[in-house]
Design a protein around this motif. Structure first.
Motif, short mmCIF file in Angstrom:
data_model
loop_
_atom_site.label_atom_id
_atom_site.label_comp_id
_atom_site.label_asym_id
_atom_site.label_seq_id
_atom_site.Cartn_x
_atom_site.Cartn_y
_atom_site.Cartn_z
N ASP A 16 37.78 16.10 33.95
CA ASP A 16 36.47 16.47 35.17
C ASP A 16 36.71 18.33 34.57
O ASP A 16 35.93 19.17 33.95
CB ASP A 16 36.96 16.58 35.97
N ALA A 17 38.00 18.79 33.97
CA ALA A 17 38.24 19.86 33.46
C ALA A 17 37.92 20.12 31.98
O ALA A 17 36.53 21.59 31.09
CB ALA A 17 39.92 20.65 33.23
N GLU A 22 33.04 21.82 27.98
CA GLU A 22 32.48 21.72 27.54
C GLU A 22 31.10 22.12 27.41
O GLU A 22 30.73 23.03 26.69
CB GLU A 22 31.98 19.93 26.87
N LYS A 23 30.93 22.30 29.05
CA LYS A 23 29.97 22.67 29.28
C LYS A 23 29.27 24.00 29.88
O LYS A 23 28.47 24.21 29.05
CB LYS A 23 29.72 21.67 30.61
N TYR A 24 30.00 24.78 30.82
CA TYR A 24 30.19 25.98 30.84
C TYR A 24 31.08 26.85 29.71
O TYR A 24 30.85 28.32 29.27
CB TYR A 24 31.17 26.53 32.33
N ALA A 28 34.06 30.92 30.70
CA ALA A 28 33.94 30.89 32.13
C ALA A 28 34.33 30.19 32.81
O ALA A 28 34.11 30.19 33.99
CB ALA A 28 31.82 30.38 31.80
N TYR A 29 34.73 28.90 32.44
CA TYR A 29 35.78 27.44 33.21
C TYR A 29 37.05 29.04 33.23
O TYR A 29 36.84 28.84 35.09
CB TYR A 29 35.35 26.70 32.37
N THR A 33 37.46 29.41 37.18
CA THR A 33 38.55 29.25 38.28
C THR A 33 40.07 30.07 38.34
O THR A 33 40.11 30.00 39.63
CB THR A 33 39.80 28.20 37.23
N GLU A 34 40.05 31.34 38.08
CA GLU A 34 40.46 32.37 38.39
C GLU A 34 39.72 33.01 40.07
O GLU A 34 40.30 33.24 40.54
CB GLU A 34 39.95 33.73 37.84
#
Length: 84
Positions: A16-17, A22-24, A28-29, A33-34
């Motif tokens: 999922d991560a 790959e998407k964002y 951005a990911y 998360t932060e």
């Protein structure tokens, strides 16, 4: 733990991560998360910044910056802006 030893739920979370990165994009990911981590620690430690900073292993100053970065501070929490 190496990737070869991941099983079940851990492998799914990693998958999922990877899809989210790959998407964002990685920046951005990591930011999303932060922000999630900061929100959870704000809730867990009832907003006590010193406790949060200690639990995260960062300075209170760094915590203030990160909270501000994600809009997780109220106007009362921010220092007054100097007039120019």
């Amino acid at each position: 733990m190496g990737l070869g030893r991941m099983v079940g739920d851990e492998s799914k979370k990693l998958g999922d991560a990877v899809r989210d990165v790959e998407k964002y994009g990685l920046d951005a990911y990591m930011g999303m998360t932060e922000e999630k981590v900061l929100r959870k620690f704000m809730e867990t430690h009832a907003g006590d910044r010193l406790q949060i900073a200690r639990a995260l292993g960062i300075t209170v100053r760094s915590l203030r910056y990160r909270l501000s970065k994600y809009g997780l501070v109220s106007q009362d929490d921010e220092p007054p802006k100097e007039e120019t």
